[in-house]
Design a protein around this motif. Structure first.
Motif, PDB file in Angstrom:
ATOM      1  N   LEU A 103       0.832  -1.203   0.000  1.00  0.00           N
ATOM      2  CA  LEU A 103       0.000   0.000   0.000  1.00  0.00           C
ATOM      3  C   LEU A 103       0.863   1.247   0.000  1.00  0.00           C
ATOM      4  O   LEU A 103       2.015   1.235   0.443  1.00  0.00           O
ATOM      5  N   HIS A 104       0.284   2.317  -0.470  1.00  0.00           N
ATOM      6  CA  HIS A 104       0.952   3.611  -0.450  1.00  0.00           C
ATOM      7  C   HIS A 104       1.169   4.021   1.012  1.00  0.00           C
ATOM      8  O   HIS A 104       0.314   3.745   1.864  1.00  0.00           O
ATOM      9  N   PRO A 105       2.304   4.655   1.326  1.00  0.00           N
ATOM     10  CA  PRO A 105       2.561   5.042   2.724  1.00  0.00           C
ATOM     11  C   PRO A 105       1.462   5.906   3.343  1.00  0.00           C
ATOM     12  O   PRO A 105       1.170   5.778   4.534  1.00  0.00           O
ATOM     13  N   LYS A 107      -4.746   4.238   7.788  1.00  0.00           N
ATOM     14  CA  LYS A 107      -5.249   3.067   8.507  1.00  0.00           C
ATOM     15  C   LYS A 107      -4.884   3.141   9.983  1.00  0.00           C
ATOM     16  O   LYS A 107      -5.698   2.794  10.850  1.00  0.00           O
ATOM     17  N   GLU A 108      -3.681   3.584  10.290  1.00  0.00           N
ATOM     18  CA  GLU A 108      -3.271   3.748  11.687  1.00  0.00           C
ATOM     19  C   GLU A 108      -4.126   4.809  12.373  1.00  0.00           C
ATOM     20  O   GLU A 108      -4.526   4.647  13.527  1.00  0.00           O
ATOM     21  N   PHE A 109      -4.414   5.878  11.659  1.00  0.00           N
ATOM     22  CA  PHE A 109      -5.251   6.957  12.192  1.00  0.00           C
ATOM     23  C   PHE A 109      -6.650   6.425  12.514  1.00  0.00           C
ATOM     24  O   PHE A 109      -7.217   6.732  13.563  1.00  0.00           O
ATOM     25  N   VAL A 110      -7.193   5.602  11.635  1.00  0.00           N
ATOM     26  CA  VAL A 110      -8.524   5.025  11.851  1.00  0.00           C
ATOM     27  C   VAL A 110      -8.506   4.059  13.032  1.00  0.00           C
ATOM     28  O   VAL A 110      -9.439   4.035  13.844  1.00  0.00           O
ATOM     29  N   LYS A 111      -7.444   3.241  13.143  1.00  0.00           N
ATOM     30  CA  LYS A 111      -7.341   2.299  14.260  1.00  0.00           C
ATOM     31  C   LYS A 111      -7.312   3.036  15.593  1.00  0.00           C
ATOM     32  O   LYS A 111      -7.864   2.563  16.582  1.00  0.00           O
ATOM     33  N   ASN A 112      -6.666   4.192  15.623  1.00  0.00           N
ATOM     34  CA  ASN A 112      -6.588   4.984  16.852  1.00  0.00           C
ATOM     35  C   ASN A 112      -7.870   5.752  17.130  1.00  0.00           C
ATOM     36  O   ASN A 112      -8.041   6.279  18.230  1.00  0.00           O
ATOM     37  N   ASN A 113      -8.768   5.832  16.160  1.00  0.00           N
ATOM     38  CA  ASN A 113      -9.998   6.610  16.293  1.00  0.00           C
ATOM     39  C   ASN A 113     -11.198   5.801  15.807  1.00  0.00           C
ATOM     40  O   ASN A 113     -11.669   5.975  14.687  1.00  0.00           O
ATOM     41  N   GLU A 147     -14.253   9.755   1.343  1.00  0.00           N
ATOM     42  CA  GLU A 147     -14.381  11.132   1.841  1.00  0.00           C
ATOM     43  C   GLU A 147     -13.475  11.356   3.050  1.00  0.00           C
ATOM     44  O   GLU A 147     -12.794  12.386   3.143  1.00  0.00           O
ATOM     45  N   LEU A 148     -13.472  10.393   3.969  1.00  0.00           N
ATOM     46  CA  LEU A 148     -12.634  10.529   5.160  1.00  0.00           C
ATOM     47  C   LEU A 148     -11.159  10.570   4.796  1.00  0.00           C
ATOM     48  O   LEU A 148     -10.390  11.375   5.333  1.00  0.00           O
ATOM     49  N   TYR A 149     -10.745   9.712   3.858  1.00  0.00           N
ATOM     50  CA  TYR A 149      -9.338   9.697   3.452  1.00  0.00           C
ATOM     51  C   TYR A 149      -8.940  11.017   2.805  1.00  0.00           C
ATOM     52  O   TYR A 149      -7.882  11.574   3.111  1.00  0.00           O
ATOM     53  N   GLU A 150      -9.801  11.527   1.916  1.00  0.00           N
ATOM     54  CA  GLU A 150      -9.483  12.791   1.246  1.00  0.00           C
ATOM     55  C   GLU A 150      -9.385  13.930   2.249  1.00  0.00           C
ATOM     56  O   GLU A 150      -8.473  14.760   2.176  1.00  0.00           O
ATOM     57  N   ASP A 151     -10.323  13.984   3.204  1.00  0.00           N
ATOM     58  CA  ASP A 151     -10.259  15.022   4.235  1.00  0.00           C
ATOM     59  C   ASP A 151      -9.006  14.868   5.084  1.00  0.00           C
ATOM     60  O   ASP A 151      -8.337  15.847   5.409  1.00  0.00           O
ATOM     61  N   TRP A 152      -8.691  13.632   5.453  1.00  0.00           N
ATOM     62  CA  TRP A 152      -7.497  13.391   6.264  1.00  0.00           C
ATOM     63  C   TRP A 152      -6.243  13.796   5.494  1.00  0.00           C
ATOM     64  O   TRP A 152      -5.344  14.419   6.040  1.00  0.00           O
ATOM     65  N   TYR A 153      -6.183  13.462   4.212  1.00  0.00           N
ATOM     66  CA  TYR A 153      -5.001  13.767   3.403  1.00  0.00           C
ATOM     67  C   TYR A 153      -4.840  15.264   3.187  1.00  0.00           C
ATOM     68  O   TYR A 153      -3.737  15.802   3.279  1.00  0.00           O
ATOM     69  N   LEU A 154      -5.965  15.956   2.905  1.00  0.00           N
ATOM     70  CA  LEU A 154      -5.884  17.381   2.612  1.00  0.00           C
ATOM     71  C   LEU A 154      -5.767  18.237   3.867  1.00  0.00           C
ATOM     72  O   LEU A 154      -5.014  19.208   3.893  1.00  0.00           O
ATOM     73  N   LEU A 155      -6.510  17.897   4.894  1.00  0.00           N
ATOM     74  CA  LEU A 155      -6.575  18.742   6.081  1.00  0.00           C
ATOM     75  C   LEU A 155      -5.585  18.357   7.161  1.00  0.00           C
ATOM     76  O   LEU A 155      -5.193  19.194   7.963  1.00  0.00           O
TER      77      LEU A 155
END
Length: 131
Positions: free
Chosen positions: A5-7, A13-19, A35-43
């Motif tokens: 997977l891309h880093p 995935k680690e962020f989701v596991k922690n939340n 949507e969650l990934y895009e928000d996490w990546y951009l913001l």
């Protein structure tokens, strides 16, 4: 064979596991993983958007430096926060500026005016005969 997977996906995935609140949000149908990934990546992880979901944010110096270094995500985040009318205004200004630059360039090119081909004009476009 497993694909690596891309880093950034691994970090998400680690962020989701922690939340785990994010998992509940997707299961309830409030948003999608995309949507969650895009928000996490951009913001980023420190954005206020995650606080509304009950996500625990932990500021770290490494993430801040990485965020500053990623200029593309900064630009996309800024554009996402802008007002669409304001973006349209900037695009119109840019279009006018490019038109002015093209006009100046065409003046300096010394383009010679095109000579129009002589037009043959007929008095009557159709030849009708009276019977």
């Amino acid at each position: 064979m497993s694909k690596s997977l891309h880093p950034s996906v691994i970090k998400f995935k680690e962020f989701v596991k922690n939340n785990p609140a994010l998992i509940k949000e997707v299961r309830n149908g409030n948003s999608t993983w995309q949507e969650l990934y895009e928000d996490w990546y951009l913001l980023g992880e420190e954005d206020n958007r995650w606080e509304t979901n009950g996500v625990k944010t932990s500021p770290s110096a490494e993430k801040t430096d990485e965020k500053k270094g990623d200029w593309m995500s900064t630009i996309l985040g800024t554009v996402q926060k802008m007002d669409p009318d304001q973006i349209q205004h900037y695009i119109n200004n840019l279009s006018q500026a490019l038109g002015a630059i093209q006009g100046v360039i065409s003046q300096f090119q010394g383009s010679q005016p095109k000579q129009a081909a002589p037009r043959i004009e007929h008095k009557h476009p159709f030849s009708f005969r009276k019977d």
